[in-house]
Scaffold this active site. Structure first.
Site, PDB file in Angstrom:
ATOM      1  N   CYS A   2      14.448  61.516  62.751  1.00  0.00           N
ATOM      2  CA  CYS A   2      13.562  61.810  63.872  1.00  0.00           C
ATOM      3  C   CYS A   2      14.148  61.210  65.132  1.00  0.00           C
ATOM      4  CB  CYS A   2      12.169  61.225  63.629  1.00  0.00           C
ATOM      5  SG  CYS A   2      11.361  61.836  62.131  1.00  0.00           S
ATOM      6  N   GLY A  28      15.210  66.444  65.360  1.00  0.00           N
ATOM      7  CA  GLY A  28      14.038  66.957  64.662  1.00  0.00           C
ATOM      8  C   GLY A  28      13.452  68.153  65.381  1.00  0.00           C
ATOM      9  N   ASN A 101      11.271  56.247  63.218  1.00  0.00           N
ATOM     10  CA  ASN A 101      12.403  57.002  62.681  1.00  0.00           C
ATOM     11  C   ASN A 101      12.943  56.238  61.485  1.00  0.00           C
ATOM     12  OD1 ASN A 101      14.723  58.576  62.242  1.00  0.00           O
ATOM     13  ND2 ASN A 101      15.907  57.394  63.726  1.00  0.00           N
ATOM     14  N   GLY A 102      12.928  56.860  60.322  1.00  0.00           N
ATOM     15  CA  GLY A 102      13.448  56.204  59.131  1.00  0.00           C
ATOM     16  C   GLY A 102      12.617  56.538  57.911  1.00  0.00           C
ATOM     17  N   TYR A 257      27.276  63.500  61.783  1.00  0.00           N
ATOM     18  CA  TYR A 257      26.509  64.728  61.988  1.00  0.00           C
ATOM     19  C   TYR A 257      25.385  64.624  63.005  1.00  0.00           C
ATOM     20  CZ  TYR A 257      23.395  68.662  60.862  1.00  0.00           C
ATOM     21  OH  TYR A 257      22.596  69.767  60.936  1.00  0.00           O
ATOM     22  N   ASP A 365      34.591  71.518  58.982  1.00  0.00           N
ATOM     23  CA  ASP A 365      33.171  71.221  59.157  1.00  0.00           C
ATOM     24  C   ASP A 365      32.975  69.715  59.080  1.00  0.00           C
ATOM     25  OD1 ASP A 365      30.541  71.736  59.683  1.00  0.00           O
ATOM     26  OD2 ASP A 365      30.162  72.924  57.882  1.00  0.00           O
ATOM     27  N   ASP A 366      31.813  69.257  59.610  1.00  0.00           N
ATOM     28  CA  ASP A 366      31.548  67.818  59.596  1.00  0.00           C
ATOM     29  C   ASP A 366      31.291  67.313  58.183  1.00  0.00           C
ATOM     30  OD1 ASP A 366      28.501  68.113  59.213  1.00  0.00           O
ATOM     31  OD2 ASP A 366      28.866  69.232  61.055  1.00  0.00           O
TER      32      ASP A 366
END
Length: 508
Positions: A2, A28, A101-102, A257, A365-366
């Site tokens: 988030c 998010g 966030n978490g 990412y 790609d990552d």
């Protein structure tokens, strides 16, 4: 994952919070919310959807006040119910709102303890509401009508002793100010900045530094692991480490990412870490794939673009943008439900045929998580005329679920779980597959801040840094996160909403 924002200002903060959330939208896309304090009263607006769709002029006019917090939500357990949109708030003591966030790894135990010890009821399945109630209980143990900084820090110390997991949190307390804190391992990011105004100093907290710069705040520093910062309504700044033992081990997947390249996290430029990833992976490709006649390096936009450009430089090969991205399609990794992800890939990307026709292409790609997107992109490259399609991942094999705030799917849905590179290569249909080594990834990120010697890397190595994650816990989150469980929840919510609309006449 988030995104969170909090501001203590000298003038209305609603627009600044809105602007901060828009540049954290990548963290998010499921729901958004803002809550402010005006005349000792909360004003709240939150709903499912993107920031631009949740907040209209009528909402912004209502969100008055010089102090507020905001949140963009990405559902960790896969639920997209609007009831779990943040911020949450409780009325006692004082009135406390929180954006988090978490993910807490002992949320169920805490929920039971809250009910039996504090008679507090948690109304959603969100661990953020659990964290809010733990904080409210600890703050409420003081009988003071006005809490001092020491009271705030004592409460956070108690929270840190009880709570396990990853958490970067901004709380707002009526009549007091903003209280921001980070878990003792510093797993999830949190930064703060300030700006001078004619009326005094304003402070802003956010998940990434880019939110500070967009609002004209000067970056000060990261919130340290285990640190709590209390800023009063009139701008007085207080800070203290509130954990007996800390270890700085930020989530390395932020750099792979999630975070924007123009952000700085834990004194590291995200952009620079990705360039370093490209250097390391390019050198590995040069060593191990000398026999492969690669003609061109093509990134899968957008996170991997900087990585791929550096790989091309190391390999002395042309770099080309072979895919055009539709920027109005959300990030497929954070879309709930496998079917929705499958449908979105070809709407999200379109190949430029001339960059593929008759060539041996190296796609970069990552990371590779489920493999669904990778397989479809390899197929798109072949359809565009590629002779051979090689695939490089800037991250190691993702073999284990994340428990600290990233909705990695259940282990069985991770393409690398229980498979070797040859099996994964066959599954995505490429002519060759190469992964970054975990040691090279760590070195690439740590190069920007040698003071950080450990990272949270559980998705790659299964080592959970909080030390409390066992197989029983992984089995429980597997039951919550697998696509079948998500589909069942989505159908139940849709049926409930349809019944509600029928009974109330809404939606007609």
């Amino acid at each position: 994952m988030c995104g969170i924002v909090g501001i203590v200002g000298t003038s209305p903060v609603n627009q600044a919070i809105y602007d901060g959330l828009t540049v954290l939208q990548h963290r998010g896309q499921d729901a958004a919310g803002i809550i402010t304090i005006d005349n000792n009263t909360f004003s709240l607006r939150k709903a499912n959807g993107l920031v631009k769709d949740v907040f209209h002029t009528r909402h912004m006019k209502r969100l008055q006040g010089n102090i507020g917090i905001g949140h963009v939500r990405y559902p960790t357990a896969g639920s997209s119910s609007s009831a779990e949109a943040q911020p949450f708030y409780v009325n006692s003591p004082f009135g406390i709102a929180m954006a988090h966030n978490g993910n807490l790894t002992n949320a169920e135990e805490l929920k039971e303890r809250l009910f039996t010890k504090a008679r507090r009821h948690v109304n959603t399945t969100s661990d953020s509401e659990v964290l809010l109630n733990i904080l409210a209980y600890e703050l409420g143990r003081s009988d003071k009508m006005k809490l001092e900084p020491a009271d705030m820090f004592n409460a956070i110390s108690e929270v840190n002793q009880q709570v396990s997991g990853g958490y970067a949190t901004i709380a707002m307390i009526i009549g007091h100010g903003i209280l921001a804190f980070r878990d003792p391992h510093g797993i999830r990011p949190l930064v703060f900045g300030k700006r001078e105004t004619e009326r005094g100093v304003e402070y802003m907290f956010a998940s990434e530094s880019v939110a500070l710069s967009i609002d004209g705040f000067e970056f000060v520093r990261d919130v340290a692991p285990g640190e709590a910062i209390y800023v009063t309504e009139d701008g007085q700044f207080h800070s203290q480490i509130c954990a007996n033992k800390t270890m700085h081990a930020p989530c390395i997947f932020e750099f792979v990412y999630f975070a924007r390249p123009d952000s700085n996290i834990d004194n590291m430029s995200v952009y620079a870490t990705r360039v370093n990833m490209g250097t390391k992976l390019g050198e590995k490709i040069k060593r191990e794939w000398a026999d492969k006649d690669i003609d061109v390096v093509i990134p899968i936009p957008e996170t991997s673009c900087d990585i791929a450009l550096e790989i091309a430089s190391v390999l002395e090969l042309p770099y080309r943008q072979g895919f055009v991205k539709n920027r109005y399609i959300g990030r497929t990794f954070i879309m709930p439900g496998q079917e929705q992800r499958k449908k979105s890939v070809r709407r999200k990307l379109n190949a430029i045929d001339r960059e593929f026709a008759g060539k041996n292409v190296l796609l970069v790609d990552d990371s590779i998580v489920r493999g669904t997107t990778s397989a479809q992109i390899v197929e798109m490259a072949r359809d565009a005329g590629a002779k051979n399609v090689y695939f490089a991942s800037a991250a190691p094999e993702v073999r284990f679920p994340n428990v600290y705030g990233i909705d990695m799917p259940s282990a069985a849905e991770l393409i690398a779980h229980g498979r070797d590179v040859e099996d994964i290569n066959a599954s995505i249909g490429s002519d060759g597959l190469i992964y970054q080594s975990i040691s090279d990834l760590k070195d690439a990120v740590a190069l920007e801040n040698p003071e950080i010697t450990r990272f949270e890397t559980s998705v790659f190595d299964g080592q959970y840094i909080t030390g409390d994650v066992n197989q029983d816990y992984l089995n429980r989150i597997d039951a919550l996160r697998n696509d079948s469980a998500k589909s069942t929840r989505e159908k139940a919510m849709s049926a409930s909403l349809e019944l509600h609309n029928q009974e109330t006449g809404e939606g007609e």
